[in-house]
Design a protein around this motif. Structure first.
Motif, PDB file in Angstrom:
ATOM      1  N   PHE A  37      -0.056  -3.417  -1.691  1.00  0.00           N
ATOM      2  CA  PHE A  37      -0.825  -2.394  -0.995  1.00  0.00           C
ATOM      3  C   PHE A  37      -1.545  -1.526  -2.015  1.00  0.00           C
ATOM      4  CE2 PHE A  37       0.868  -2.757   3.349  1.00  0.00           C
ATOM      5  CZ  PHE A  37       1.937  -3.593   3.112  1.00  0.00           C
ATOM      6  N   ARG A  38      -2.524  -0.783  -1.529  1.00  0.00           N
ATOM      7  CA  ARG A  38      -3.183   0.176  -2.398  1.00  0.00           C
ATOM      8  C   ARG A  38      -3.572   1.400  -1.567  1.00  0.00           C
ATOM      9  NH1 ARG A  38      -8.833  -3.082  -3.717  1.00  0.00           N
ATOM     10  NH2 ARG A  38      -9.752  -2.941  -1.613  1.00  0.00           N
ATOM     11  N   GLN A  39      -3.678   2.503  -2.254  1.00  0.00           N
ATOM     12  CA  GLN A  39      -4.109   3.727  -1.606  1.00  0.00           C
ATOM     13  C   GLN A  39      -5.053   4.475  -2.521  1.00  0.00           C
ATOM     14  OE1 GLN A  39      -1.002   6.289  -0.053  1.00  0.00           O
ATOM     15  NE2 GLN A  39      -2.430   7.172   1.418  1.00  0.00           N
ATOM     16  N   ALA A  40      -6.280   4.628  -2.050  1.00  0.00           N
ATOM     17  CA  ALA A  40      -7.291   5.382  -2.787  1.00  0.00           C
ATOM     18  C   ALA A  40      -7.229   6.842  -2.358  1.00  0.00           C
ATOM     19  CB  ALA A  40      -8.666   4.797  -2.509  1.00  0.00           C
ATOM     20  N   LYS A  43      -7.798   8.254   1.305  1.00  0.00           N
ATOM     21  CA  LYS A  43      -7.839   7.122   2.235  1.00  0.00           C
ATOM     22  C   LYS A  43      -6.427   6.708   2.623  1.00  0.00           C
ATOM     23  CE  LYS A  43     -12.249   5.153   0.780  1.00  0.00           C
ATOM     24  NZ  LYS A  43     -12.966   3.904   0.385  1.00  0.00           N
ATOM     25  N   GLU A  44      -6.343   5.983   3.722  1.00  0.00           N
ATOM     26  CA  GLU A  44      -5.061   5.466   4.157  1.00  0.00           C
ATOM     27  C   GLU A  44      -4.635   4.288   3.266  1.00  0.00           C
ATOM     28  OE1 GLU A  44      -5.283   6.561   8.926  1.00  0.00           O
ATOM     29  OE2 GLU A  44      -5.126   4.483   8.267  1.00  0.00           O
ATOM     30  N   ARG A  45      -3.338   4.068   3.252  1.00  0.00           N
ATOM     31  CA  ARG A  45      -2.819   2.913   2.530  1.00  0.00           C
ATOM     32  C   ARG A  45      -3.342   1.629   3.170  1.00  0.00           C
ATOM     33  NH1 ARG A  45       3.313   3.030   2.732  1.00  0.00           N
ATOM     34  NH2 ARG A  45       2.966   2.003   4.745  1.00  0.00           N
ATOM     35  N   GLU A  46      -3.686   0.675   2.328  1.00  0.00           N
ATOM     36  CA  GLU A  46      -4.287  -0.580   2.783  1.00  0.00           C
ATOM     37  C   GLU A  46      -3.475  -1.764   2.279  1.00  0.00           C
ATOM     38  OE1 GLU A  46      -8.653  -2.755   2.422  1.00  0.00           O
ATOM     39  OE2 GLU A  46      -7.910  -1.548   0.740  1.00  0.00           O
ATOM     40  N   GLY A  47      -3.121  -2.659   3.157  1.00  0.00           N
ATOM     41  CA  GLY A  47      -2.480  -3.903   2.747  1.00  0.00           C
ATOM     42  C   GLY A  47      -3.520  -4.845   2.193  1.00  0.00           C
ATOM     43  N   ILE A  48      -3.319  -5.358   0.976  1.00  0.00           N
ATOM     44  CA  ILE A  48      -4.313  -6.226   0.375  1.00  0.00           C
ATOM     45  C   ILE A  48      -3.828  -7.666   0.241  1.00  0.00           C
ATOM     46  CG2 ILE A  48      -5.566  -4.411  -0.810  1.00  0.00           C
ATOM     47  CD1 ILE A  48      -4.055  -5.152  -3.363  1.00  0.00           C
ATOM     48  N   PRO A  87     -15.675  -0.681  -8.538  1.00  0.00           N
ATOM     49  CA  PRO A  87     -15.234   0.726  -8.461  1.00  0.00           C
ATOM     50  C   PRO A  87     -14.439   1.024  -7.194  1.00  0.00           C
ATOM     51  CG  PRO A  87     -17.467   0.617  -9.291  1.00  0.00           C
ATOM     52  CD  PRO A  87     -17.097  -0.789  -8.898  1.00  0.00           C
ATOM     53  N   GLU A  88     -14.759   0.357  -6.113  1.00  0.00           N
ATOM     54  CA  GLU A  88     -14.036   0.605  -4.862  1.00  0.00           C
ATOM     55  C   GLU A  88     -12.624   0.039  -4.865  1.00  0.00           C
ATOM     56  OE1 GLU A  88     -17.069  -0.776  -5.212  1.00  0.00           O
ATOM     57  OE2 GLU A  88     -17.405  -2.373  -3.721  1.00  0.00           O
ATOM     58  N   ASP A  89     -12.253  -0.681  -5.908  1.00  0.00           N
ATOM     59  CA  ASP A  89     -10.871  -1.134  -6.053  1.00  0.00           C
ATOM     60  C   ASP A  89      -9.979  -0.057  -6.674  1.00  0.00           C
ATOM     61  OD1 ASP A  89     -12.161  -4.337  -7.011  1.00  0.00           O
ATOM     62  OD2 ASP A  89     -11.291  -3.801  -5.070  1.00  0.00           O
ATOM     63  N   THR A  90     -10.575   1.034  -7.092  1.00  0.00           N
ATOM     64  CA  THR A  90      -9.805   2.123  -7.680  1.00  0.00           C
ATOM     65  C   THR A  90      -8.805   2.678  -6.676  1.00  0.00           C
ATOM     66  OG1 THR A  90     -11.569   2.745  -9.215  1.00  0.00           O
ATOM     67  CG2 THR A  90      -9.950   4.443  -8.660  1.00  0.00           C
ATOM     68  N   ALA A  91      -7.529   2.689  -7.076  1.00  0.00           N
ATOM     69  CA  ALA A  91      -6.469   3.125  -6.170  1.00  0.00           C
ATOM     70  C   ALA A  91      -5.140   3.062  -6.912  1.00  0.00           C
ATOM     71  CB  ALA A  91      -6.395   2.218  -4.938  1.00  0.00           C
TER      72      ALA A  91
END
Length: 125
Positions: A37-40, A43-48, A87-91
């Motif tokens: 998972f990641r969280q920026a 933003k909400e936590r996102e399952g990747i 850049p949007e992978d930053t988290a």
């Protein structure tokens, strides 16, 4: 005691690569379901990505073709190889585990029982 420790985060330029590690202790990793998972910020936590022992490995669309999950059973470790970073992978990235998880890609939205502390990934020039 189930424990997960992530490492491998850092600062990388756009287009670069990183490999995150998630070392498990207190249990045998390949007997458990795994999620990344990641969280920026803001933003909400996102399952990747998630590994369902019954039916395969799943990725969210935004990372398909760029991120790959692998395991080293001898080291009780799961990896997240991240290529072509944006850049949007930053988290902050987290690994998580549980004895069971839903079938199919629903594991991307599952709240796992055990979580690591997270590792920061920053993609910037």
């Amino acid at each position: 005691q189930v424990q997960l420790v992530e490492s491998g985060g850092g600062l990388v330029q756009p287009g670069g690569s990183l490999r995150l590690s998630c070392v498990a202790s207190g249990f045998t990793l390949n007997n458990y379901e795994i999620g990344w998972f990641r969280q920026a910020p803001g933003k909400e936590r996102e399952g990747i990505s998630c590994i369902s022992r019954r039916d395969g490995t799943y990725y969210v669309d935004s990372v398909k073709g760029r991120f790959t999950v692998s395991e080293d059973n001898a080291k009780n470790t799961v990896y997240l190889q991240m290529n072509s970073l944006k850049p949007e992978d930053t988290a902050v990235y987290y690994c998580a585990t549980d004895r069971y998880s839903p079938y199919g890609s629903s594991c991307l939205r599952y709240t796992y029982a055990y979580w690591g502390q997270g590792t920061q990934v920053t993609v910037s020039s």
